[in-house]
Design a protein around this motif. Structure first.
Motif, PDB file in Angstrom:
ATOM      1  N   ILE A 262       1.055  -1.360  -0.021  1.00 43.31           N
ATOM      2  CA  ILE A 262       0.035   0.093  -0.092  1.00 43.31           C
ATOM      3  C   ILE A 262       0.864   1.274   0.030  1.00 43.31           C
ATOM      4  O   ILE A 262       1.817   1.302   0.812  1.00 43.31           O
ATOM      5  N   TYR A 263       0.676   2.140  -0.874  1.00 36.08           N
ATOM      6  CA  TYR A 263       1.382   3.371  -1.022  1.00 36.08           C
ATOM      7  C   TYR A 263       0.487   4.652  -1.295  1.00 36.08           C
ATOM      8  O   TYR A 263      -0.617   4.409  -1.703  1.00 36.08           O
TER       9      TYR A 263
ATOM     10  N   GLY B 163      10.794  21.908  -1.818  1.00 41.73           N
ATOM     11  CA  GLY B 163      11.608  20.764  -2.365  1.00 41.73           C
ATOM     12  C   GLY B 163      11.281  19.372  -1.431  1.00 41.73           C
ATOM     13  O   GLY B 163      11.569  18.246  -1.920  1.00 41.73           O
ATOM     14  N   THR B 164      10.609  19.717  -0.388  1.00 41.01           N
ATOM     15  CA  THR B 164      10.181  18.330   0.415  1.00 41.01           C
ATOM     16  C   THR B 164       8.878  17.875  -0.324  1.00 41.01           C
ATOM     17  O   THR B 164       8.225  18.396  -1.139  1.00 41.01           O
ATOM     18  N   ARG B 165       8.645  16.515  -0.120  1.00 35.53           N
ATOM     19  CA  ARG B 165       7.819  15.607  -0.599  1.00 35.53           C
ATOM     20  C   ARG B 165       6.753  15.103   0.280  1.00 35.53           C
ATOM     21  O   ARG B 165       7.273  14.562   1.422  1.00 35.53           O
ATOM     22  N   VAL B 166       5.593  15.468   0.076  1.00 36.46           N
ATOM     23  CA  VAL B 166       4.388  15.106   1.070  1.00 36.46           C
ATOM     24  C   VAL B 166       3.350  14.270   0.425  1.00 36.46           C
ATOM     25  O   VAL B 166       3.057  14.228  -0.806  1.00 36.46           O
ATOM     26  N   PRO B 167       2.797  13.036   1.372  1.00 39.95           N
ATOM     27  CA  PRO B 167       1.942  12.170   0.544  1.00 39.95           C
ATOM     28  C   PRO B 167       0.862  13.109   0.236  1.00 39.95           C
ATOM     29  O   PRO B 167       0.289  14.204   0.842  1.00 39.95           O
ATOM     30  N   SER B 168       0.099  12.797  -1.049  1.00 36.72           N
ATOM     31  CA  SER B 168      -1.025  13.361  -1.494  1.00 36.72           C
ATOM     32  C   SER B 168      -1.919  12.492  -2.237  1.00 36.72           C
ATOM     33  O   SER B 168      -1.414  11.431  -2.872  1.00 36.72           O
ATOM     34  N   GLY B 169      -3.137  12.680  -2.327  1.00 41.41           N
ATOM     35  CA  GLY B 169      -4.156  12.083  -3.073  1.00 41.41           C
ATOM     36  C   GLY B 169      -4.476  10.695  -2.405  1.00 41.41           C
ATOM     37  O   GLY B 169      -4.197  10.511  -1.069  1.00 41.41           O
ATOM     38  N   PRO B 170      -5.171   9.908  -3.233  1.00 44.03           N
ATOM     39  CA  PRO B 170      -5.881   8.497  -2.711  1.00 44.03           C
ATOM     40  C   PRO B 170      -4.379   7.457  -2.663  1.00 44.03           C
ATOM     41  O   PRO B 170      -3.424   7.665  -3.073  1.00 44.03           O
ATOM     42  N   PHE B 171      -4.809   6.494  -1.683  1.00 42.85           N
ATOM     43  CA  PHE B 171      -3.728   5.421  -1.510  1.00 42.85           C
ATOM     44  C   PHE B 171      -3.912   4.592  -2.866  1.00 42.85           C
ATOM     45  O   PHE B 171      -5.036   4.532  -3.280  1.00 42.85           O
TER      46      PHE B 171
ATOM     47  N   GLY C 276      -9.121   5.125  -4.613  1.00 42.84           N
ATOM     48  CA  GLY C 276     -10.058   6.068  -4.658  1.00 42.84           C
ATOM     49  C   GLY C 276     -10.436   6.630  -3.274  1.00 42.84           C
ATOM     50  O   GLY C 276     -11.295   7.478  -3.301  1.00 42.84           O
ATOM     51  N   SER C 277      -9.476   6.183  -2.240  1.00 37.60           N
ATOM     52  CA  SER C 277      -9.672   6.492  -0.934  1.00 37.60           C
ATOM     53  C   SER C 277      -8.433   7.315  -0.332  1.00 37.60           C
ATOM     54  O   SER C 277      -7.472   6.694  -0.558  1.00 37.60           O
ATOM     55  N   THR C 278      -8.543   8.253   0.274  1.00 33.61           N
ATOM     56  CA  THR C 278      -7.595   8.682   1.327  1.00 33.61           C
ATOM     57  C   THR C 278      -7.460   8.131   2.602  1.00 33.61           C
ATOM     58  O   THR C 278      -6.547   8.513   3.411  1.00 33.61           O
ATOM     59  N   LYS C 279      -8.222   7.129   2.976  1.00 31.12           N
ATOM     60  CA  LYS C 279      -8.174   6.386   4.297  1.00 31.12           C
ATOM     61  C   LYS C 279      -7.363   5.136   4.202  1.00 31.12           C
ATOM     62  O   LYS C 279      -7.563   4.352   3.241  1.00 31.12           O
ATOM     63  N   ARG C 280      -6.519   4.837   5.030  1.00 32.00           N
ATOM     64  CA  ARG C 280      -5.563   3.531   4.716  1.00 32.00           C
ATOM     65  C   ARG C 280      -6.302   2.352   5.064  1.00 32.00           C
ATOM     66  O   ARG C 280      -6.204   1.377   4.488  1.00 32.00           O
ATOM     67  N   ASN C 281      -7.415   2.456   5.990  1.00 28.38           N
ATOM     68  CA  ASN C 281      -8.042   1.226   6.258  1.00 28.38           C
ATOM     69  C   ASN C 281      -8.924   0.730   4.932  1.00 28.38           C
ATOM     70  O   ASN C 281      -9.188  -0.412   4.685  1.00 28.38           O
ATOM     71  N   ASP C 282      -9.108   1.744   3.949  1.00 28.69           N
ATOM     72  CA  ASP C 282     -10.131   1.177   2.993  1.00 28.69           C
ATOM     73  C   ASP C 282      -9.050   0.677   1.826  1.00 28.69           C
ATOM     74  O   ASP C 282      -9.380  -0.498   1.338  1.00 28.69           O
ATOM     75  N   ALA C 283      -7.597   0.971   1.851  1.00 26.96           N
ATOM     76  CA  ALA C 283      -6.911   0.596   0.976  1.00 26.96           C
ATOM     77  C   ALA C 283      -6.485  -1.056   1.733  1.00 26.96           C
ATOM     78  O   ALA C 283      -6.112  -1.910   0.717  1.00 26.96           O
TER      79      ALA C 283
END
Length: 80
Positions: free
Chosen positions: A4-5, A14-22, A38-45
């Motif tokens: 999962i990512y 210059g920093t990289r941050v998590p963005s968008g759905p899993f 299609g979800s930003t919730k890790r549990n859904d992934a």
């Protein structure tokens, strides 16, 4: 076992941050598949990855588009 990512977006500083759905990645029939949850919730992934892994174990054909219904197929069933 799959992974999962979450894709990362580069900020102005210059920093990289998590963005968008899993996203989930898994191997089925010797091919690597990547699929958006299609979800930003890790549990859904986690749930979606477990479903794909269960289908692979049972021998069900697995692709990112396995649950999508095409209009032509729905029309043919309706007309029949």
């Amino acid at each position: 076992m799959g992974t999962i990512y979450q894709r990362k977006k580069k900020q102005k500083d210059g920093t990289r941050v998590p963005s968008g759905p899993f996203w989930i990645a898994y191997t089925a029939t010797r091919e690597q598949h990547h699929e958006s949850t299609g979800s930003t919730k890790r549990n859904d992934a986690v749930h979606m990855l477990k479903l794909r892994e269960r289908d692979i174990e049972r021998g069900v054909p697995v692709t990112a588009k396995v649950n999508q219904l095409r209009f032509e197929k729905a029309r043919d069933h309706f007309l029949a």
